[in-house]
Design a protein around this motif. Structure first.
Motif, PDB file in Angstrom:
ATOM      1  N   LEU A 379       0.849  -1.189   0.000  1.00 33.52           N
ATOM      2  CA  LEU A 379       0.000   0.000   0.000  1.00 33.52           C
ATOM      3  C   LEU A 379       0.885   1.240   0.000  1.00 33.52           C
ATOM      4  O   LEU A 379       1.876   1.307   0.726  1.00 33.52           O
ATOM      5  N   ASP A 380       0.497   2.196  -0.818  1.00 30.64           N
ATOM      6  CA  ASP A 380       1.264   3.429  -0.953  1.00 30.64           C
ATOM      7  C   ASP A 380       0.683   4.465   0.018  1.00 30.64           C
ATOM      8  O   ASP A 380      -0.457   4.905  -0.141  1.00 30.64           O
ATOM      9  N   ARG A 381       1.464   4.825   1.005  1.00 38.50           N
ATOM     10  CA  ARG A 381       0.957   5.747   2.038  1.00 38.50           C
ATOM     11  C   ARG A 381       0.509   7.080   1.426  1.00 38.50           C
ATOM     12  O   ARG A 381      -0.394   7.726   1.943  1.00 38.50           O
ATOM     13  N   ASP A 382       1.124   7.481   0.316  1.00 29.35           N
ATOM     14  CA  ASP A 382       0.770   8.777  -0.272  1.00 29.35           C
ATOM     15  C   ASP A 382      -0.518   8.709  -1.090  1.00 29.35           C
ATOM     16  O   ASP A 382      -1.124   9.739  -1.396  1.00 29.35           O
ATOM     17  N   ALA A 383      -0.912   7.512  -1.477  1.00 32.63           N
ATOM     18  CA  ALA A 383      -2.078   7.398  -2.363  1.00 32.63           C
ATOM     19  C   ALA A 383      -3.339   6.972  -1.614  1.00 32.63           C
ATOM     20  O   ALA A 383      -4.410   6.869  -2.218  1.00 32.63           O
ATOM     21  N   ILE A 384      -3.209   6.703  -0.321  1.00 33.24           N
ATOM     22  CA  ILE A 384      -4.351   6.151   0.428  1.00 33.24           C
ATOM     23  C   ILE A 384      -4.668   7.055   1.616  1.00 33.24           C
ATOM     24  O   ILE A 384      -3.753   7.550   2.280  1.00 33.24           O
ATOM     25  N   SER A 385      -5.956   7.238   1.875  1.00 28.00           N
ATOM     26  CA  SER A 385      -6.250   8.063   3.049  1.00 28.00           C
ATOM     27  C   SER A 385      -7.116   7.332   4.072  1.00 28.00           C
ATOM     28  O   SER A 385      -7.295   7.785   5.185  1.00 28.00           O
ATOM     29  N   ASN A 386      -7.582   6.141   3.704  1.00 28.85           N
ATOM     30  CA  ASN A 386      -8.604   5.553   4.549  1.00 28.85           C
ATOM     31  C   ASN A 386      -8.597   4.012   4.415  1.00 28.85           C
ATOM     32  O   ASN A 386      -8.843   3.490   3.336  1.00 28.85           O
ATOM     33  N   LYS A 420      -2.550   0.156  11.932  1.00 28.87           N
ATOM     34  CA  LYS A 420      -2.748   1.533  12.399  1.00 28.87           C
ATOM     35  C   LYS A 420      -1.393   2.154  12.807  1.00 28.87           C
ATOM     36  O   LYS A 420      -1.054   3.264  12.426  1.00 28.87           O
ATOM     37  N   ASN A 421      -0.597   1.386  13.558  1.00 33.75           N
ATOM     38  CA  ASN A 421       0.690   1.912  14.035  1.00 33.75           C
ATOM     39  C   ASN A 421       1.633   2.244  12.885  1.00 33.75           C
ATOM     40  O   ASN A 421       2.478   3.106  13.005  1.00 33.75           O
ATOM     41  N   LEU A 422       1.514   1.506  11.801  1.00 41.54           N
ATOM     42  CA  LEU A 422       2.453   1.686  10.689  1.00 41.54           C
ATOM     43  C   LEU A 422       1.902   2.613   9.602  1.00 41.54           C
ATOM     44  O   LEU A 422       2.623   2.968   8.672  1.00 41.54           O
ATOM     45  N   ALA A 423       0.641   2.979   9.705  1.00 42.38           N
ATOM     46  CA  ALA A 423       0.001   3.706   8.602  1.00 42.38           C
ATOM     47  C   ALA A 423       0.518   5.135   8.436  1.00 42.38           C
ATOM     48  O   ALA A 423       0.502   5.674   7.335  1.00 42.38           O
ATOM     49  N   GLY A 424       0.957   5.734   9.520  1.00 41.64           N
ATOM     50  CA  GLY A 424       1.372   7.137   9.442  1.00 41.64           C
ATOM     51  C   GLY A 424       0.176   8.053   9.689  1.00 41.64           C
ATOM     52  O   GLY A 424      -0.976   7.596   9.685  1.00 41.64           O
ATOM     53  N   ASN A 425       0.457   9.348   9.870  1.00 40.99           N
ATOM     54  CA  ASN A 425      -0.602  10.266  10.316  1.00 40.99           C
ATOM     55  C   ASN A 425      -1.628  10.595   9.249  1.00 40.99           C
ATOM     56  O   ASN A 425      -2.754  10.985   9.553  1.00 40.99           O
ATOM     57  N   SER A 426      -1.277  10.431   7.984  1.00 38.74           N
ATOM     58  CA  SER A 426      -2.204  10.895   6.947  1.00 38.74           C
ATOM     59  C   SER A 426      -3.280   9.868   6.607  1.00 38.74           C
ATOM     60  O   SER A 426      -4.168  10.138   5.802  1.00 38.74           O
ATOM     61  N   THR A 431     -11.633   0.065  12.542  1.00 38.36           N
ATOM     62  CA  THR A 431     -11.876  -1.384  12.593  1.00 38.36           C
ATOM     63  C   THR A 431     -13.308  -1.688  13.020  1.00 38.36           C
ATOM     64  O   THR A 431     -13.902  -0.958  13.821  1.00 38.36           O
ATOM     65  N   PHE A 432     -13.837  -2.774  12.486  1.00 35.42           N
ATOM     66  CA  PHE A 432     -15.193  -3.241  12.805  1.00 35.42           C
ATOM     67  C   PHE A 432     -15.149  -4.765  12.861  1.00 35.42           C
ATOM     68  O   PHE A 432     -14.387  -5.384  12.120  1.00 35.42           O
ATOM     69  N   ALA A 445     -14.049   2.929   1.884  1.00 35.99           N
ATOM     70  CA  ALA A 445     -12.612   2.801   2.200  1.00 35.99           C
ATOM     71  C   ALA A 445     -11.783   2.695   0.924  1.00 35.99           C
ATOM     72  O   ALA A 445     -12.238   2.138  -0.079  1.00 35.99           O
ATOM     73  N   ASP A 446     -10.575   3.232   0.981  1.00 33.54           N
ATOM     74  CA  ASP A 446      -9.653   3.031  -0.148  1.00 33.54           C
ATOM     75  C   ASP A 446      -9.254   1.561  -0.230  1.00 33.54           C
ATOM     76  O   ASP A 446      -9.110   1.010  -1.327  1.00 33.54           O
TER      77      ASP A 446
END
Ligand code: BGC
Length: 715
Positions: A379-386, A420-426, A431-432, A445-446
């Motif tokens: 997953l590209d952290r810059d291309a995903i927000s959710n 969550k810990n690795l996703a970064g702030n953006s 979770t459900f 969701a992306d």
């Protein structure tokens, strides 16, 4: 093993005082620890033996009380206070030390053995064994009841999580590495004994106490036993556990053929055999067949030994020589491993250290297998927000079952936590537990990560759990997956189980599939790192994943008698021309590897020779990675025409190599001709066919991916 030799204390002192003096002298001359079972230790054991009464000897051969409120009592032999012989205190493994009598206290909890086998990294497994040895000692136990090396005969067997896969060679390599680590001599204190289990043909849970596994001689010798022999030959394991089941009509703990004829006489095993807990079923038969310790035993524990065995000896139903031999084996190992001269004590500072926990992460990183990737990962952290992480176990770490292998860590990272810990702030990560009620979040969701796991009651050791009812996902897990895939086209599935799962009704509806097994206390972290591509995938399957359960031999966990065949796993699939969904040895990564230039250094070797094979492996992608290079040997020219024949091919060597992007390395793999032998039942000998063999090298067992060559074995 020598017969009892009564030593007389004829010096200035006599009786116990003289004995102790001599003991002190001999002990100072002995170096305790693993490696060999030297004659000094046996000499000293004989000295002790000569001082023991018959009742005291029997106490050495068992112990424990049936008191569930204090399970420590079920895990210790009695020893002998008068002579200062400590009881042996056992603890369970193999995913960590199960501190059964101190459940509130924790220990480092590793990915299950199946996940560790998927690393194909025996050096890592030896280091893990060493850590478990350290934590076993620091928890006050002498003997770790691990490793489990019963092969995956069928993925529905509840305990496959505890073992190292379907292949006899891989099992032997991993079992030996683990035992070497556990039994590594420490700088201080006693050496921990390992106990390899369950001997033998223990491959079904639901009927484990009674099933009679019928195994023909060739299958027994070539498929069900060689990995046990390897752990004895290469790691000098101190003890071995007799299984619950019967083998060819006799319970494993009263099976003369297995325990005395093969294990002790043919293989020269010099350690002791302990029954699985409540696994001894007789007084006389077990005592004369080679069982050395009954657990639990003695008064009040319902055992068959204790006072009943004493009476049997007094009635001449069991020769005292058998008892002496067992006591000698037990005491020799206790002396050799230093349990006489180091007492047990608890040292919490050596348990769950950061170094140990880091090792669980390394094992998880290297053992989680990427099965499918339709351009969704990493997953590209810059291309995903959710991101939505969904499933009953999305936010709870599945570590394995809750039975004997239940080591408990002080914390465990769930898949959701790790992502969550690795996703970064953006990136927002939510979770459900189900899709119902969170349809909007799932469809918007992306990326949706669906965690599908087996509950501890659905796959695990009998009594607390069971064999799996099928190879498909449990219905509730499947529901979440299908619901998510109906709402979102970017679904990644994380699977958590010990055994292979069939996927034909959903595989095409998801873009990514990750086999996480039960990935240990830091499994969630490793999943996060892998999903975002901070590290590369490198794990490969230690078992085949068939398209359908019908592709495998049937799993019979209800009949009183079952026949275990020569073929299972990839050997069965290949023999029957069945293509698996994912073959044994398979796993993707974020880079690609190319194999070339297979070179067999000597095309002809003798029956005692060694084949050496070189192959170039190149990282042809854009990321650094670690590749597992596999070597299989084929038997197309076999002259064996019995109903079994020989497999198409079998794993005979492997290596894990690290390759930077663009890097090429020559990997050398070797095979001893002796490892190509089959068991000739007519002559009762191992024989090596003099013929041409095929050699296959490459990234998995899939034939079309392998480079092929040939060599000849001559007389
Ligand atoms: C299991 C063994 C275990 C023993 C002691 C048995 O039920 O089969 O693997 O070591 O219990 O807990």
């Amino acid at each position: 093993m020598k017969k009892k030799k009564r030593l007389t204390v004829g010096l200035k002192y006599s009786g116990i005082a003289g004995l102790l003096l001599i003991i002190a002298f001999v002990l100072s001359a002995c170096s305790a620890g693993s490696g060999g079972g030297g004659s000094e230790e046996q000499g000293l054991a004989e000295l002790y033996l000569s001082e023991l009464t018959l009742k005291e000897k029997i106490d050495i051969m068992g112990g424990g009380r049936l008191d569930w409120s204090d399970p420590s009592d079920m895990f210790s032999t009695l020893g002998n206070e008068r002579l200062g012989i400590p009881g042996i205190i056992f603890a369970d493994g193999p995913r960590g030390v199960r501190r059964h009598n101190r459940q509130s206290e924790t220990s480092t909890t590793f990915p299950v053995s199946m996940a560790r086998a998927a690393t194909w990294d025996v050096n890592l497994e030896e280091r893990i064994g060493e850590i478990m040895g350290i934590e076993t000692r620091a928890s006050g136990y002498h003997n770790l009841l691990a490793p489990t090396i019963n092969q995956v005969m069928h993925p529905r067997h509840g305990r496959v999580q505890e073992t190292y896969g379907e292949d006899t060679y891989l099992l032997g390599e991993f079992g030996a590495a683990f035992v070497k680590g556990v039994q590594k001599k420490p700088t201080e204190g006693y050496t921990v004994m390992a106990c390899v289990k369950h001997f033998a043909a223990n491959n079904i849970e639901d009927t484990r106490f009674s099933v009679d596994a019928r195994v023909d001689e060739r299958s027994l010798r070539e498929v069900y036993l060689p990995h046990f022999k390897k752990v004895i030959d290469e790691a000098n394991v101190a003890s071995i556990m007799g299984a619950y089941n019967k083998v060819n009509g006799y319970h494993a703990c009263e099976n003369y053929q297995l325990l005395t004829k093969i294990l002790k006489n043919e293989w020269g095993f010099n350690g002791f055999v302990v029954s699985d807990w409540f696994g001894n079923r007789s007084t006389i038969d077990s005592a004369v067949s080679g069982l050395d310790i009954e657990m639990p035993s003695s008064e009040g524990a319902n055992g068959y030994w204790g006072p009943t065995l004493l009476t049997a000896i007094e009635n001449n139903d069991v020769p005292e020589e058998n008892i002496d031999e067992s006591v000698l084996r037990i005491l020799t190992k206790q002396i050799e491993f230093g349990t006489f001269d180091h007492s047990t004590s608890i040292d919490g500072s050596k348990i769950e250290t950061q170094e140990h926990i880091n090792m669980t992460k390394e094992a998880a990183r290297n053992g989680i297998v990427l099965l499918k990737n339709d351009s969704i990962l990493p997953l590209d952290r810059d291309a995903i927000s959710n991101i939505v992480v969904v499933g009953e176990f999305a936010d709870s770490a599945r570590l394995g079952d809750n039975a004997s292998s239940n080591s408990i860590p002080s914390y465990a990272i769930s898949p959701y936590d790790g992502i969550k810990n690795l996703a970064g702030n953006s990136i927002t990560v939510s979770t459900f537990s189900t899709v119902t009620g969170s349809e909007n979040e799932v469809s918007n969701a992306d990326v949706v990560v669906v965690v599908c796991a087996y509950a501890d009651t659905e796959e695990g050791e009998g009594v607390f759990s069971q064999d799996r009812v099928s190879m498909t996902l449990p219905a509730d897990e499947l529901q979440v997956l299908n619901d998510a895939a109906a709402l979102n086209s970017n679904v990644i599935v994380i699977l958590e189980s010990g055994g292979a799962i069939t996927m034909n009704n959903w595989i095409d509806n998801v873009k990514g599939i990750i086999m996480a097994w039960y990935p240990g206390m830091e499994g969630g972290t490793a999943l996060g790192e892998l999903i975002f591509g901070d590290i590369n995938f490198s794990g490969k399957l230690p078992q085949s994943f068939p398209v359908s359960e019908n592709d495998l031999p049937p799993f019979d966990n209800t009949s009183a008698t079952v026949t275990y065949s020569y073929y299972h796993g990839y050997r069965y699939l290949e023999k029957n021309g069945i293509t698996p969904l994912f073959p044994f040895g398979y796993g993707l990564s974020y880079t690609t590897y190319a194999y070339s230039n297979l070179q067999i250094t000597e095309n002809t070797i003798s029956k005692t020779g060694t084949l050496s094979v070189n192959v170039d492996v190149e990282n042809t992608g854009g990321r650094n990675g670690e590749e597992i290079v596999q070597l299989y040997v084929g038997y197309a020219n076999t002259g064996i025409s019995d109903s079994i024949g020989r497999p198409v091919k079998e794993l005979k060597a492997f290596d894990r190599v690290s390759l930077e992007a663009g890097e090429k390395k020559t990997v050398t793999l070797t095979v001893n001709a002796l490892d190509l032998a089959y068991y000739n039942t007519a002559t009762s000998q191992w024989e090596i066919e003099t013929m041409n063999y095929e050699v296959y090298t490459g990234p998995s067992s899939k034939l079309s991916d392998l480079l092929t060559g040939a060599f000849t074995v001559t007389n």
